[in-house]
Design a protein around this motif. Sequence first.
Motif, PDB file in Angstrom:
ATOM      1  N   ALA A   1     -34.249 -32.480 -16.804  1.00 15.44           N
ATOM      2  CA  ALA A   1     -33.460 -32.260 -18.096  1.00 15.44           C
ATOM      3  C   ALA A   1     -32.307 -33.100 -18.084  1.00 15.44           C
ATOM      4  O   ALA A   1     -31.676 -33.086 -19.106  1.00 15.44           O
ATOM      5  CB  ALA A   1     -32.944 -30.839 -17.960  1.00 15.44           C
ATOM      6  N   GLY A   2     -32.250 -34.005 -17.284  1.00 13.99           N
ATOM      7  CA  GLY A   2     -31.123 -34.949 -17.244  1.00 13.99           C
ATOM      8  C   GLY A   2     -29.796 -34.360 -16.741  1.00 13.99           C
ATOM      9  O   GLY A   2     -29.559 -33.316 -16.021  1.00 13.99           O
ATOM     10  N   GLY A   3     -28.959 -34.849 -17.194  1.00 15.45           N
ATOM     11  CA  GLY A   3     -27.585 -34.395 -17.247  1.00 15.45           C
ATOM     12  C   GLY A   3     -26.827 -34.593 -15.863  1.00 15.45           C
ATOM     13  O   GLY A   3     -25.919 -34.058 -15.541  1.00 15.45           O
ATOM     14  N   GLY A   4     -27.432 -35.551 -15.007  1.00 19.84           N
ATOM     15  CA  GLY A   4     -27.020 -35.611 -13.584  1.00 19.84           C
ATOM     16  C   GLY A   4     -25.323 -36.239 -13.997  1.00 19.84           C
ATOM     17  O   GLY A   4     -24.789 -35.859 -12.735  1.00 19.84           O
ATOM     18  N   ILE A   5     -25.110 -36.917 -14.536  1.00 16.00           N
ATOM     19  CA  ILE A   5     -23.857 -37.759 -14.851  1.00 16.00           C
ATOM     20  C   ILE A   5     -22.863 -36.430 -15.298  1.00 16.00           C
ATOM     21  O   ILE A   5     -21.661 -36.566 -14.472  1.00 16.00           O
ATOM     22  CB  ILE A   5     -23.789 -38.734 -15.735  1.00 16.00           C
ATOM     23  CG1 ILE A   5     -24.264 -39.953 -14.968  1.00 16.00           C
ATOM     24  CG2 ILE A   5     -22.263 -39.220 -16.090  1.00 16.00           C
ATOM     25  CD1 ILE A   5     -24.324 -41.286 -15.627  1.00 16.00           C
ATOM     26  N   LYS A   6     -23.325 -35.566 -15.970  1.00 16.55           N
ATOM     27  CA  LYS A   6     -22.156 -34.671 -16.230  1.00 16.55           C
ATOM     28  C   LYS A   6     -22.074 -33.595 -15.397  1.00 16.55           C
ATOM     29  O   LYS A   6     -20.913 -33.047 -15.233  1.00 16.55           O
ATOM     30  CB  LYS A   6     -22.807 -33.756 -17.363  1.00 16.55           C
ATOM     31  CG  LYS A   6     -22.083 -32.575 -18.041  1.00 16.55           C
ATOM     32  CD  LYS A   6     -22.853 -31.654 -19.177  1.00 16.55           C
ATOM     33  CE  LYS A   6     -22.164 -30.564 -19.463  1.00 16.55           C
ATOM     34  NZ  LYS A   6     -22.754 -29.810 -20.476  1.00 16.55           N
ATOM     35  N   LYS A   7     -22.941 -33.273 -14.398  1.00 16.13           N
ATOM     36  CA  LYS A   7     -22.814 -32.508 -13.305  1.00 16.13           C
ATOM     37  C   LYS A   7     -21.934 -33.133 -12.287  1.00 16.13           C
ATOM     38  O   LYS A   7     -21.077 -32.655 -11.640  1.00 16.13           O
ATOM     39  CB  LYS A   7     -24.172 -31.990 -12.705  1.00 16.13           C
ATOM     40  CG  LYS A   7     -25.087 -31.086 -13.520  1.00 16.13           C
ATOM     41  CD  LYS A   7     -26.589 -31.286 -13.175  1.00 16.13           C
ATOM     42  CE  LYS A   7     -27.372 -30.367 -13.828  1.00 16.13           C
ATOM     43  NZ  LYS A   7     -28.766 -30.201 -13.441  1.00 16.13           N
TER      44      LYS A   7
END
Length: 560
Positions: A282-288
């Motif tokens: 789902a991506g979103g690694g940087i946001k996390k």
Amino acid sequence: MAQFLQQPPELSDAWHSDLILRQALHHFLGDDVFGAAEAELAAMGRTATSREILDLAARAELEPPVHIPYGTWGHRRDEIRVSDAYLHLGRIGVQAGITSLPYESTAYREKARIVWAGLLALWGPSSALYSCPVAMTDGAARTLLQYGGEEDVEVSARLTSRDPEFAWSSGQWMTETAGGSDLSGTETLAARDHDGAWRLSGTKWFTSATTSEVALTLARPEGSEAGSRGLALFRIHRLNSNGTPNRIIVRRLKDKLGTRALPTAELELQGAIAYPVGDPFAGGGIKKIATMLNITRIHNSLGAAGNLGRGLAWARAFARVREAGGTSLAELPAHRATLTDLAVDYAATLMLSLRCVQLFGRVEYGVADANEVSLLRGLTPVTKLATARWAIAGVTEAMECVGGVGYCEDSTIPALVRNTHVLPIWEGTTNVLALDFLRAATSGALESLLDDAVELAAAAMGLDRLKAAVAAVEDAVVRLRSAGGEASDQASARSLAMGVAKTYACALMCSQAANFSDDSRPAAIAARWAQRGLLSPGPPPDTSFVFDESWHPPERAPTG
């Protein structure tokens, strides 16, 4: 005739000798919570500057980590040994709740973070930078609780424990040679093997607290899109569940200017087992990982405040025992003026940091409104960039105040100066944070901060001795609104962010002075801060000469 020997300066109890810290915490905590927390804070103050702790910190600095790549019979070992003094300092912090307090159910409620900030400001300068893994452990715990599954929650329980035998610490492995501050360049790959386990392969260029049991890191799952959108967040352990080493090779320890007790290494991940935090596709690694990053930026700001306070403490202690021309340095007008400005800088650093902590505590506790969320978004990068630079100037001034002995390693003051110099680099450089603030400004954070500054300063409107400071805030806000509207180019980002930091700090000081209207000292601090100017100069109008080295001396007419 007997030779003169200078009486050495001695640090006093860090809590009872620090009126600026006590009043700042009282301002943000209020009477009831301050009263409930004072015994806990006082105990840490006694501990932080005790001879035992100061000796441990000095020894940890003198015993840097050692990398042992191979065992006796040639097997790959990759052990990093750190000083037992460093580990002892960490245990003291864990037992005092340096990581656990904000996660515990206490009567402090949404103000628990403010009490925690007081503990960290006292303990950090005596921790030989064990405060670094504490910052990342705190950030990892909150990130895992926010985005992780059941196993992540179990790990977070270890990260937030007061039991040194059960507690773990965490690292944060983001920096790569291609990435740096631009995480979209992350090259570490994540692939699933035949049994479904995720394995990471790649190089992490800077990894601090490398002896931690666990770390959070970014990697790109096979088949995911390029750029930052395809990155996922993973939890990686130093040891596998059966106790065998994970496939993590230590290429070398970094030889650093400071933070010498803290292990920092280059790591090679060679199919190391890792666990995705949430859905890796789902991506979103940087946001996390931004959740972790924002917490560590607040830690960084508190580290700046703590180090600046410790430098001031050393300068004051020396001024009390040193004489010049038969007069104590503490009584010489020139020296008193220097120490006064140093104290003003310390107060500003504390007020910004504690306001950040106050807002974060409210967000974390679930009681913040939309405006407070916006304030925190804008204030976090502003506070981190400003406090780090103020701290470097302050601890360097403090070393100068102590003179030649302060320049000698066995005074321990050079270690304080070196360790402070990392603060503008960790968690984003000054320019990186200034650009981050510009992004926040476009979503309303600048207006929120300036509106709040006016409201805070207005609390002191009726105090004669603060009229000039309140007027300075109001004038600066008008100018910053104009500058914020025009600052579409990156060159203005730093001066805008620093101007906001100085102005908002002054507004906080005015608010505190109104709260302590029967004490002239907070008002004197606010007035002096305003007197020194709240706005920073804009960007240089001409930058063409920086890289242009083409020049030839003019031709001269031949002389007769």
